[in-house]
Each structure stands twice: as structure tokens, then as C-alpha cells.
Design a protein around this motif. Structure first.
Motif, mmCIF file in Angstrom:
data_model
loop_
_atom_site.group_PDB
_atom_site.id
_atom_site.type_symbol
_atom_site.label_atom_id
_atom_site.label_comp_id
_atom_site.label_asym_id
_atom_site.label_seq_id
_atom_site.Cartn_x
_atom_site.Cartn_y
_atom_site.Cartn_z
ATOM 1 N N ALA A 55 0.643 -1.143 0.184
ATOM 2 C CA ALA A 55 -0.031 -0.116 0.075
ATOM 3 C C ALA A 55 0.808 1.267 0.054
ATOM 4 C CB ALA A 55 -0.801 0.064 1.258
ATOM 5 N N ALA A 56 1.924 1.116 0.716
ATOM 6 C CA ALA A 56 2.854 2.200 0.832
ATOM 7 C C ALA A 56 3.483 2.657 -0.632
ATOM 8 C CB ALA A 56 3.902 2.167 2.127
ATOM 9 N N LEU A 57 3.930 1.664 -1.061
ATOM 10 C CA LEU A 57 4.365 1.832 -2.774
ATOM 11 C C LEU A 57 3.417 2.248 -3.653
ATOM 12 C CD1 LEU A 57 6.870 -1.356 -2.718
ATOM 13 C CD2 LEU A 57 7.573 1.078 -2.448
ATOM 14 N N SER A 58 2.224 1.837 -3.338
ATOM 15 C CA SER A 58 1.292 2.369 -4.290
ATOM 16 C C SER A 58 0.521 3.710 -3.901
ATOM 17 C CB SER A 58 0.163 1.269 -4.244
ATOM 18 O OG SER A 58 0.586 -0.123 -4.428
ATOM 19 N N LYS A 59 1.052 4.529 -3.227
ATOM 20 C CA LYS A 59 0.297 5.613 -2.799
ATOM 21 C C LYS A 59 1.371 6.730 -2.635
ATOM 22 C CE LYS A 59 -0.306 4.978 2.175
ATOM 23 N NZ LYS A 59 -1.407 4.763 3.289
ATOM 24 N N ALA B 29 9.581 9.344 -4.862
ATOM 25 C CA ALA B 29 9.154 9.148 -6.105
ATOM 26 C C ALA B 29 7.722 8.729 -6.398
ATOM 27 C CB ALA B 29 9.996 7.681 -5.808
ATOM 28 N N PRO B 30 7.205 8.897 -7.406
ATOM 29 C CA PRO B 30 5.763 8.869 -7.535
ATOM 30 C C PRO B 30 5.298 7.216 -7.107
ATOM 31 C CG PRO B 30 6.966 8.898 -9.731
ATOM 32 C CD PRO B 30 7.944 9.038 -8.579
ATOM 33 N N PRO B 31 3.928 7.265 -6.733
ATOM 34 C CA PRO B 31 3.712 5.717 -6.463
ATOM 35 C C PRO B 31 3.908 4.858 -7.711
ATOM 36 C CG PRO B 31 1.954 7.605 -6.343
ATOM 37 C CD PRO B 31 3.114 8.076 -6.690
#
Lengths: 450, 107
Positions: A55-59, B29-31
């Protein structure tokens, strides 16, 4: 993104912000601490956070962080508070601008008095101190020196000290590690006498003003300029109080001073700073030169052959432990024909640990790691893996040249100490102490005043 | 008799920190737009069991998101997994085609 143990979130965000990253992605692991968990527990721990990680990588990254002791704003010379001694100290305590002890109020007059002892400009930046990355200007050095109780004439030493810890090789960003190590300071040269540093009995006791206040200054600079605060950026498990400066007893040492070992000319004023978790007990030795060396090597191996073997293997390829010898012991050893290099060689060859014990310690740090693997990875020289005999003895430093010898302490006592060092965490850095052009006349004025 | 009064200056001075890039802030960095064909670098920074945790995490990630590949990311050129990160790390990560990095520390 970062994964940190519970309790390190604030520290991570503050350090990231000082490095220019206002927003970061981070997941805190549930307690207790991955270092004490077995592989099954670590697998469960990973399962608990895997969705959070994705989730953290996706937002977008976020960045809320609260720190104690907000900075004063405006011109550095602005008056930020006024009050009596008690009120000033309360203000500084509340802002975490001190070490818990009362400070001398840094008035403009007091700071100006410090500045008379340097010919460097007050706004000159001597260094940038991580983790907070504030500029250590000459002015701020003077302010923190006043607070620590330093006399104005200590100013050249304070500036050299900041130059040393601001040097990238020192790694000031590591002062807040869980090790909780403390910088150990060694002073050489005539300035030690000129300023009243103790190099004799009780050198590590807080009594001589110069030794203890210069060291206290360094702690205050780490708090106020580097931004170290316990529980936020200073994550020391236990920590240590500051050690008084060790001045070398150059007059009674049989050997060239430590500063010459560091590449400076004899008679030059030099300050050296490096990490120390502790100084060992002050151990006794007796007899002829080699009898003393045998004991010193045994204690050196005992001090560095346990858990300290791991930093030796892992923290940067060079460690620089100190052997502190009294003038009496140094004299006995020297009279028996040993130079400093001979002492280093003797200790390197005789301070050893069994390969079995070294392997146990390495494997505790990293499953499967042992001496042979460390040599293969290039972290240790080949001498550490010359056979597979687990009972063979291996050294506890990489090379004899890593061993520092400093002569100090009570001149007629037969005791010594060892101070371990942590490689790239607080790496040894030496700087010349540069006094102003009118130093001699300033010292004369000082003597008239005192 | 009244106590002496002191007007004092700050031991900290300016409020602004000096980042490595001067006053410039580094953008995050962008998600990740999606989780298809993404390569995640695992960066272990010395601490005990950080390697085991990262390996376990990689296993869970790839089980739940088969489009993701996890690779051990060396902390810089000519370094080993578990060494202290080096300034050459970002360049290395770009060369390896890394989309995101997970860094772990221990206790």
C-alpha cells in the motif's frame, strides 16, 4: 521505502527531512525487535506488514513529523530570551538545548569574548553537522562553548573539534546509533599546557576545567547543531556521558607524541576525535617490558575479541582502538627496547581470539557468516582464513598500524586501558588546532585577567 | 537584591536545515501505478536479521502479487549485500531497472 523497528519512525522521518526528503514511505514493524526474533517469527512479522508495504508503494509518500526543541528563527545574534539564571536554564531545558546540567547563559558579551580568540569570521561555516544538517558557524561554536563553561581561549580547540567531526570520514550521522558510543577526544601539542589541560592523574575525571568543558561543548554542539535528541534522533540504547579530553603527557612519554603517528609535526597542536563505547577497566601490569606487553595484549584481545569483532569485520575495513599507557609503563617498555611500532606489532601478534569464537560472533550478526566468508567478501585480510582449524588464533584488528598508543594518566602508576573504536561509526579524524596570529599576546592578556 | 538578568542568543541559530542539495528539497518518487512487471530492489543495511526479514517479505510479496520480482540490491558498486550503502547506489539501481526499493534496518 523504509522498514524500521517500532520506535525508529520519528528518527527516520527527521533524518530524511534533514537530507531533503520531506515525504517518505515507511512501515514500522511490530515490536519487539527483529534482531531477537527467529526466522519463523520474522516470517510472521513479514506477513503482518506485507499489505502495508505494498500500500505504501502504491500511494504518495507522507511526511508528518513532530520534534522537540524547535529552532530559533531570525538572525543568529538576535536575543531569543531574557531572564535570570534559573529562567534561562528552564528555557534551555524546555527546548532541549542542553545536556540536563545548568548552562552559562550565552549573552552577546560572552560570545564576543570567545570570538576574540579566533581570527576566523563569525559567520564562517566550519562544517555542516548531520543528522539535522545545521551549519556550524564560528558564532554558534562560540555560543555553545559559552554554554558549556569553556574559557574564551579554548576557542581554537573548539573550532578544530568541529572541523574534525564535520569531516565526512568521522560519520557524525552515526552518533545516534543504538550503540550509544561517545566521541573520545585526544589533544596534542603545547596548547594543552597553555590552556591548562590535565594530562596526568585522573585525566578522565571531570575536574580540570579545560578537559571537561571542551568535551561538554562537543555534546552541546551535537545536541544543538547536529540536532541529536534522545528518543528522536539519538537512539542510543544506554549511551555514555562525555569523556573529558585526553591530553597526552608528551613531556614524560618516551616516544614521539600520538599526533606524530597521525602525520603531524612534533610540537604541532592537534586534536583527534574518534568513537568509543567505553574505556576498559584500568588494568594492572608488572615486571619487565615484555611482561607488561603480555598483559596489555591479553586485555586488548579480551576487549576486542568478543562482540567488538563484528564491527572490526563489518564497519568499514579499519578500526583504531586506543591503548592508554601511563608514562611509567611506557617508559619501562621503551627502556626494554620497544618503539611504538614494536608495541603495535607485539599486540597485533599476541592479542588474538580463537577462530571458533570469531565465527560464533560473526554468525550471530549474520546467519552463515564466518571468517572464511568474510575473507571471500574482502572484509578481512587473508590472515583470518589461513586454515580450517577452529582452534587457530586470529588477530582482533586488521593490521598493527590500526592500534593507537597514547601516553597519559598518573605518571607513576602501573595501569593501562583500552578504548575500542567502531570503524566507520566515529572514524578517527585529526585536525590541526589553528590559533590566531596574535595568540601569544592573547595568552598574556588571559594570564593578566586570570 | 534582585538576580542578574541575562539576554541570551540561540545555540541553534537559523531554523532552516542545510540539505545535501543546499536548500533544494528532494521530491519523493511517484507511487507505483500498478503492480505488473515491477522489479523491487531489497536493500539490507548491515543490521541483524534485516536480511532474513527482507527475504521473507519478498516471498510474501511475490506470492500475493505474482507480477512483482524482488531482487537483492547491492548497496553500491563492488559492494556486497549487507554492506553500508554507497553513493553509487542510485546509479546502480537505475542500471538494474529497479522500480522501487525496500530498505530495512534492525534493532
Amino acid at each position: 521505502m523504509g522498514i524500521v523497528c517500532k520506535g525508529f519512525g520519528t528518527s527516520t522521518r527527521l533524518v530524511a527531512r534533514a537530507e531533503g526528503l520531506a515525504h517518505i514511505r515507511m512501515v514500522e514493524l511490530p515490536p519487539p525487535n527483529i534482531a531477537v526474533q527467529n526466522p519463523e517469527e520474522l516470517r510472521e512479522c513479514a506477513e503482518k506488514v506485507v499489505d502495508e508495504v505494498i500500500a505504501a508503494l502504491s500511494k504518495p509518500a507522507d511526511g508528518a513529523v513532530v520534534e522537540s526543541g524547535r529552532s530559533a528563527t531570525g538572525h543568529p545574534e538576535s536575543i531569543i530570551f531574557s531572564g535570570d539564571l534559573e529562567a534561562v536554564n528552564e528555557h534551555f531545558l524546555n527546548n532541549v538545548w542542553c545536556d540536563g546540567l545548568p548552562v552559562i547563559p550565552p549573552t552577546v558579551a560572552k560570545v564576543e569574548a570567545m570570538l576574540r580568540y579566533t581570527d576566523r569570521k563569525r559567520d564562517e561555516v566550519i562544517g555542516i553537522l548531520a543528522p539535522r544538517r545545521l551549519a556550524a558557524t564560528v558564532w554558534k561554536i562560540a555560543v555553545n562553548g559559552v554554554m558549556a563553561g569553556c574559557r574564551p581561549e579554548y576557542m581554537p580547540v573548539l573550532i578544530a573539534l568541529i572541523e574534525a567531526i564535520a569531516d565526512e570520514r568521522f560519520g557524525v550521522q552515526q552518533v545516534g546509533s543504538t550503540v550509544g558510543w561517545t566521541p573520545l577526544i585526544i589533544l596534542n601539542g603545547p596548547i594543552a599546557k597553555e590552556l591548562g589541560f590535565n594530562s596526568g592523574q585522573g585525566v578522565l575525571r571531570p575536574q580540570a576545567q579545560a578537559n571537561i568543558t571542551v568535551s561538554r561543548f562537543l555534546r552541546l554542539a551535537l545536541v544543538n547543531i547536529a540536532g541529536y535528541r534522545v528518543g528522536e534522533t539519538d537512539m542510543a540504547t544506554f549511551g555514555r556521558n562525555y569523556y573529558p579530553v585526553i591530553a597526552e603527557a608528551e613531556d614524560t612519554s618516551p616516544w614521539p607524541p600520538f599526533s606524530v603517528d597521525r602525520g603531524f609535526a612534533s610540537g604541532e597542536n592537534v586534536i583527534t576525535v574518534q568513537s568509543a563505547d567505553s574505556t576498559s577497566h584500568s588494568f594492572l601490569s608488572e615486571g619487565h617490558g615484555e611482561d607488561h606487553l603480555r598483559v596489555i595484549a591479553h586485555e586488548f584481545g579480551r576487549e576486542l575479541g568478543g562482540q567488538m569483532f563484528v564491527p572490526m569485520e563489518h564497519f568499514g575495513g579499519e578500526v583504531t582502538p586506543i591503548i592508554g599507557l601511563t608514562p611509567l609503563i611506557a617508559g619501562i617498555i621503551a627502556r626494554n627496547g620497544y618503539s611504538k611500532d614494536d608495541v603495535r606489532r607485539y599486540v597485533f601478534e599476541h592479542a588474538t581470539v580463537s577462530a571458533r569464537e570469531a565465527d560464533v560472533n560473526l554468525n550471530r550478526h549474520q546467519l552463515g557468516l564466518n571468517l572464511r566468508e568474510s575473507v571471500r567478501l574482502g572484509r578481512l585480510p587473508a590472515v583470518f582464513a589461513q586454515s580450517d582449524d577452529p582452534d587457530r588464533r586470529v588477530p582482533v584488528v586488521h593490521r598493527p598500524e590500526e592500534i593507537n598508543i597514547v601516553v597519559t594518566g598518573s605518571p607513576d602508576r602501573n595501569r593501562s586501558f583500552i578504548a575500542a573504536q567502531f570503524g566507520h561509526q566515529g572514524f578517527r579524524v585529526s585536525k590541526a588546532v589553528k590559533s590566531p596570529a596574535n595568540w601569544a599576546s592573547l595568552l598574556k592578556q588571559k594570564d593578566l585577567v586570570n | 537584591m534582585s538576580e542578574p538578568h541575562y539576554e541570551v542568543v540561540s545555540p541553534i541559530g537559523e531554523a532552516e536545515t542545510t540539505t545535501r542539495q543546499g536548500k533544494e528539497k528532494i521530491p519523493s518518487a511517484p507511487p507505483l501505478a500498478d503492480l505488473k512487471r515491477k522489479k523491487i530492489g531489497l536493500l539490507w543495511t548491515v543490521f541483524t536479521n534485516g536480511d532474513i526479514l527482507l527475504e521473507a517479505l519478498a516471498d510474501w510479496i511475490t506470492k500475493r502479487h505474482p507480477g512483482i520480482t524482488c531482487v537483492k540490491l547491492m548497496p553500491g558498486r563492488n559492494l556486497n549485500w549487507g554492506d553500508y550503502p554507497d553513493l553509487s547506489l542510485p546509479e546502480l539501481a537505475r542500471e538494474m531497472g529497479i522500480d522501487a526499493v525496500i530498505v530495512t534496518a534492525g534493532g
